[in-house]
Design a protein around this motif. Structure first.
Motif, PDB file in Angstrom:
ATOM      1  N   LYS A 185      49.533  46.965  64.867  1.00  0.00           N
ATOM      2  CA  LYS A 185      48.994  46.015  65.840  1.00  0.00           C
ATOM      3  C   LYS A 185      50.020  44.981  66.268  1.00  0.00           C
ATOM      4  CE  LYS A 185      45.166  45.374  66.990  1.00  0.00           C
ATOM      5  NZ  LYS A 185      44.392  45.759  68.216  1.00  0.00           N
ATOM      6  N   GLY A 186      51.202  45.030  65.643  1.00  0.00           N
ATOM      7  CA  GLY A 186      52.277  44.138  66.043  1.00  0.00           C
ATOM      8  C   GLY A 186      52.532  42.961  65.131  1.00  0.00           C
ATOM      9  N   TYR A 187      51.819  42.857  64.020  1.00  0.00           N
ATOM     10  CA  TYR A 187      52.004  41.737  63.105  1.00  0.00           C
ATOM     11  C   TYR A 187      53.270  41.934  62.268  1.00  0.00           C
ATOM     12  CZ  TYR A 187      47.279  40.390  64.377  1.00  0.00           C
ATOM     13  OH  TYR A 187      46.163  40.006  65.089  1.00  0.00           O
ATOM     14  N   ARG A 188      54.012  40.841  62.065  1.00  0.00           N
ATOM     15  CA  ARG A 188      55.267  40.902  61.308  1.00  0.00           C
ATOM     16  C   ARG A 188      55.396  39.789  60.271  1.00  0.00           C
ATOM     17  NH1 ARG A 188      54.896  44.978  63.337  1.00  0.00           N
ATOM     18  NH2 ARG A 188      56.424  46.292  64.420  1.00  0.00           N
ATOM     19  N   ASP A 189      54.589  38.753  60.360  1.00  0.00           N
ATOM     20  CA  ASP A 189      54.686  37.599  59.454  1.00  0.00           C
ATOM     21  C   ASP A 189      53.467  37.615  58.525  1.00  0.00           C
ATOM     22  OD1 ASP A 189      55.205  35.242  58.176  1.00  0.00           O
ATOM     23  OD2 ASP A 189      54.786  33.955  59.905  1.00  0.00           O
ATOM     24  N   PHE A 190      53.679  37.997  57.263  1.00  0.00           N
ATOM     25  CA  PHE A 190      52.579  38.219  56.320  1.00  0.00           C
ATOM     26  C   PHE A 190      52.664  37.281  55.123  1.00  0.00           C
ATOM     27  CE2 PHE A 190      53.168  42.248  58.501  1.00  0.00           C
ATOM     28  CZ  PHE A 190      51.879  42.707  58.704  1.00  0.00           C
ATOM     29  N   GLN A 191      51.495  36.971  54.568  1.00  0.00           N
ATOM     30  CA  GLN A 191      51.396  36.336  53.259  1.00  0.00           C
ATOM     31  C   GLN A 191      50.315  37.067  52.466  1.00  0.00           C
ATOM     32  OE1 GLN A 191      53.097  33.999  51.569  1.00  0.00           O
ATOM     33  NE2 GLN A 191      54.559  33.838  53.270  1.00  0.00           N
ATOM     34  N   PHE A 192      50.643  37.423  51.217  1.00  0.00           N
ATOM     35  CA  PHE A 192      49.649  38.015  50.326  1.00  0.00           C
ATOM     36  C   PHE A 192      48.960  36.885  49.578  1.00  0.00           C
ATOM     37  CE2 PHE A 192      47.913  40.476  46.830  1.00  0.00           C
ATOM     38  CZ  PHE A 192      47.595  41.686  47.432  1.00  0.00           C
ATOM     39  N   VAL A 193      47.645  36.997  49.377  1.00  0.00           N
ATOM     40  CA  VAL A 193      46.879  35.933  48.730  1.00  0.00           C
ATOM     41  C   VAL A 193      46.022  36.516  47.607  1.00  0.00           C
ATOM     42  CG1 VAL A 193      45.178  34.099  49.034  1.00  0.00           C
ATOM     43  CG2 VAL A 193      46.796  34.610  50.876  1.00  0.00           C
ATOM     44  N   GLY A 194      46.164  35.952  46.418  1.00  0.00           N
ATOM     45  CA  GLY A 194      45.374  36.372  45.258  1.00  0.00           C
ATOM     46  C   GLY A 194      46.237  36.432  44.021  1.00  0.00           C
ATOM     47  N   ASN A 195      45.642  36.133  42.888  1.00  0.00           N
ATOM     48  CA  ASN A 195      46.355  36.136  41.609  1.00  0.00           C
ATOM     49  C   ASN A 195      46.620  37.578  41.177  1.00  0.00           C
ATOM     50  OD1 ASN A 195      47.327  35.829  39.013  1.00  0.00           O
ATOM     51  ND2 ASN A 195      45.491  34.846  38.211  1.00  0.00           N
ATOM     52  N   ILE A 196      47.838  38.048  41.364  1.00  0.00           N
ATOM     53  CA  ILE A 196      48.149  39.453  41.073  1.00  0.00           C
ATOM     54  C   ILE A 196      48.236  39.725  39.574  1.00  0.00           C
ATOM     55  CG2 ILE A 196      49.343  39.750  43.268  1.00  0.00           C
ATOM     56  CD1 ILE A 196      51.992  39.563  41.801  1.00  0.00           C
ATOM     57  N   ASP A 230      48.297  30.005  39.855  1.00  0.00           N
ATOM     58  CA  ASP A 230      48.003  28.731  40.518  1.00  0.00           C
ATOM     59  C   ASP A 230      46.917  28.877  41.577  1.00  0.00           C
ATOM     60  OD1 ASP A 230      49.978  27.530  39.012  1.00  0.00           O
ATOM     61  OD2 ASP A 230      51.524  27.700  40.556  1.00  0.00           O
ATOM     62  N   ILE A 231      46.836  30.052  42.205  1.00  0.00           N
ATOM     63  CA  ILE A 231      45.885  30.236  43.303  1.00  0.00           C
ATOM     64  C   ILE A 231      44.453  30.261  42.793  1.00  0.00           C
ATOM     65  CG2 ILE A 231      45.822  32.756  43.280  1.00  0.00           C
ATOM     66  CD1 ILE A 231      45.922  30.427  46.367  1.00  0.00           C
ATOM     67  N   ASP A 232      44.254  30.369  41.474  1.00  0.00           N
ATOM     68  CA  ASP A 232      42.900  30.280  40.932  1.00  0.00           C
ATOM     69  C   ASP A 232      42.290  28.908  41.241  1.00  0.00           C
ATOM     70  OD1 ASP A 232      43.050  32.862  39.972  1.00  0.00           O
ATOM     71  OD2 ASP A 232      43.629  32.263  37.952  1.00  0.00           O
ATOM     72  N   LEU A 233      43.135  27.883  41.354  1.00  0.00           N
ATOM     73  CA  LEU A 233      42.695  26.563  41.837  1.00  0.00           C
ATOM     74  C   LEU A 233      42.892  26.546  43.354  1.00  0.00           C
ATOM     75  CD1 LEU A 233      44.224  24.261  39.072  1.00  0.00           C
ATOM     76  CD2 LEU A 233      41.823  24.926  39.346  1.00  0.00           C
ATOM     77  N   SER A 258      38.761  36.372  48.368  1.00  0.00           N
ATOM     78  CA  SER A 258      39.918  35.549  48.732  1.00  0.00           C
ATOM     79  C   SER A 258      39.864  35.171  50.210  1.00  0.00           C
ATOM     80  CB  SER A 258      41.218  36.292  48.420  1.00  0.00           C
ATOM     81  OG  SER A 258      41.379  36.475  47.029  1.00  0.00           O
ATOM     82  N   VAL A 259      39.421  36.091  51.067  1.00  0.00           N
ATOM     83  CA  VAL A 259      39.274  35.772  52.488  1.00  0.00           C
ATOM     84  C   VAL A 259      38.223  34.682  52.662  1.00  0.00           C
ATOM     85  CG1 VAL A 259      38.718  36.656  54.784  1.00  0.00           C
ATOM     86  CG2 VAL A 259      39.937  38.114  53.157  1.00  0.00           C
ATOM     87  N   SER A 260      37.118  34.789  51.943  1.00  0.00           N
ATOM     88  CA  SER A 260      36.080  33.770  52.007  1.00  0.00           C
ATOM     89  C   SER A 260      36.634  32.399  51.630  1.00  0.00           C
ATOM     90  CB  SER A 260      34.925  34.151  51.075  1.00  0.00           C
ATOM     91  OG  SER A 260      33.933  33.144  51.042  1.00  0.00           O
ATOM     92  N   ASN A 261      37.472  32.363  50.605  1.00  0.00           N
ATOM     93  CA  ASN A 261      38.084  31.100  50.183  1.00  0.00           C
ATOM     94  C   ASN A 261      39.003  30.541  51.269  1.00  0.00           C
ATOM     95  OD1 ASN A 261      36.817  31.145  47.685  1.00  0.00           O
ATOM     96  ND2 ASN A 261      38.503  32.231  46.694  1.00  0.00           N
ATOM     97  N   ILE A 262      39.761  31.424  51.922  1.00  0.00           N
ATOM     98  CA  ILE A 262      40.657  30.981  52.990  1.00  0.00           C
ATOM     99  C   ILE A 262      39.856  30.365  54.133  1.00  0.00           C
ATOM    100  CG2 ILE A 262      42.177  31.808  54.837  1.00  0.00           C
ATOM    101  CD1 ILE A 262      43.357  33.789  52.856  1.00  0.00           C
ATOM    102  N   LEU A 263      38.805  31.049  54.568  1.00  0.00           N
ATOM    103  CA  LEU A 263      38.010  30.565  55.688  1.00  0.00           C
ATOM    104  C   LEU A 263      37.345  29.232  55.361  1.00  0.00           C
ATOM    105  CD1 LEU A 263      36.349  33.934  56.814  1.00  0.00           C
ATOM    106  CD2 LEU A 263      38.354  32.796  57.784  1.00  0.00           C
ATOM    107  N   PHE A 264      36.902  29.078  54.121  1.00  0.00           N
ATOM    108  CA  PHE A 264      36.306  27.807  53.709  1.00  0.00           C
ATOM    109  C   PHE A 264      37.343  26.689  53.757  1.00  0.00           C
ATOM    110  CE2 PHE A 264      35.231  24.671  50.439  1.00  0.00           C
ATOM    111  CZ  PHE A 264      33.966  24.283  50.866  1.00  0.00           C
TER     112      PHE A 264
END
Length: 334
Positions: A185-196, A230-233, A258-264
């Protein structure tokens, strides 16, 4: 082999003293539960618990239908608030386990992971035909189960100190499909979110995401705090990271939660979110949210197949352990 990994090697690896490592391995007092778990995990990674090869595999494998079933299976939950029957993810898995055991005429006994291994001294191994662990169970508890010699099937978890059959969603291929769709879709700037580090599945999803970017020659400028414990907080870590680094074009998340947390947090931060920013999830637990892509897992099937594999292991104890992968359906919401 176990004899080649010394206590000193484990001490060097962990930065602890030989005294602490020795007491941690033996389960004696003098080290905290957290330190003991880190010692056990390090020992497992170094091969301290490596076992002798299994007995020769027979060409004749017993089938589930060769006997009538009866008895009791213990279902062990982690002592974590969100991993229970009310969970949108874990609840259907547990329903699948219960349904399949009922179909086979087998009793189910549920137990939340105890704070120590003393509770297992109350279990009669002859009364428990097998154990299904659901989610992340601590290494000390797993080693105590190993001492009992009861067949075990693990759902959505792996521990190098404890070899057993396991079942997962096919995290790698599903995350590759999600990430590839975003790139197309053309996206190039990414961030992964979540405690791996929270679960093997999360780590697999991150590895697949990162590998997919590398395959397309896309540089990942990952913000470390977004994938660490850290992302747990979330309410603290996420706003700080965004204020310091700005928004990417796409957030690729460990799961829909994690998406729900981002939107909030977007609402809490009163920031204007670009129309072309996307968030992708996993597990398909929040279909009402504007999640651009997710992976739908047949969660009840995970539970049912876990039961089948446990029963198969009971009949075929000397075969190699198996990791079963259940494909997920990737959903793209254009």
């Amino acid at each position: 082999m176990k004899g080649k990994v010394t206590i000193q090697a484990i001490a060097d690896y962990t930065g602890l003293s030989k005294f602490a490592v020795s007491r941690g391995l033996s389960g004696k007092s003098g080290v905290s539960p957290q330190t003991r778990e880190s010692i056990l995990k390090a020992a497992a990674q170094l091969g301290y618990f490596k076992e002798s090869p299994n007995a020769p595999v027979s060409n004749e494998l017993a089938d589930l239908n060769t006997r009538d079933w009866s008895g009791t299976v213990l279902v062990l939950f982690p002592n974590i608030r969100y991993q229970n029957t009310e969970s949108l993810y874990w609840g259907p898995i547990i329903n699948g386990i219960s349904t399949r055991l009922d179909q086979k005429g087998i009793n189910i006994l549920t137990l939340t992971e105890p704070k120590d291994d003393s509770v297992f001294s109350l279990l009669n191994p002859e009364a428990i035909m097998g154990i299904i662990t659901v989610g992340s169970i601590s290494t000390p508890i797993l080693l105590e189960i190993k001492r009992l010699g009861i067949p075990v099937m693990m759902v959505d978890h792996y521990d190098p100190a404890f070899k057993s059959d396991s079942i997962f969603a096919d995290n790698m291929s599903s995350m590759r499909e999600i990430t590839t769709a975003a790139i197309r879709k053309g996206y190039r700037d990414f961030q992964f979110v979540g405690n791996i580090k929270d679960a093997p599945s999360f780590y697999e999803r991150y590895l697949s995401f990162r590998a997919t970017l590398e395959d397309h020659d896309i540089e990942l400028k990952q913000i470390p705090s977004l994938i660490s414990p850290d992302i747990d907080l979330f309410h603290e870590t996420f706003p700080i990271a965004i204020r310091q680094h700005g928004l990417p074009e796409a957030f690729i998340c460990t799961n829909d939660i994690s998406v729900s947390n981002i939107l909030f947090q977007f609402g809490q931060m009163n920031i204007t979110v670009p129309d072309n920013l996307i968030c992708t999830g996993f597990d398909n637990t929040h279909p009402d949210l504007p999640i651009w892509a997710t992976a739908n897992i047949d969660k009840e099937l995970l539970g049912k197949r876990a039961v089948d594999q446990l029963l198969w292991r009971i009949l075929n104890p000397n075969t190699s352990y198996e990791k079963i992968l259940i494909q997920a359906d990737v959903i793209i919401r254009d």
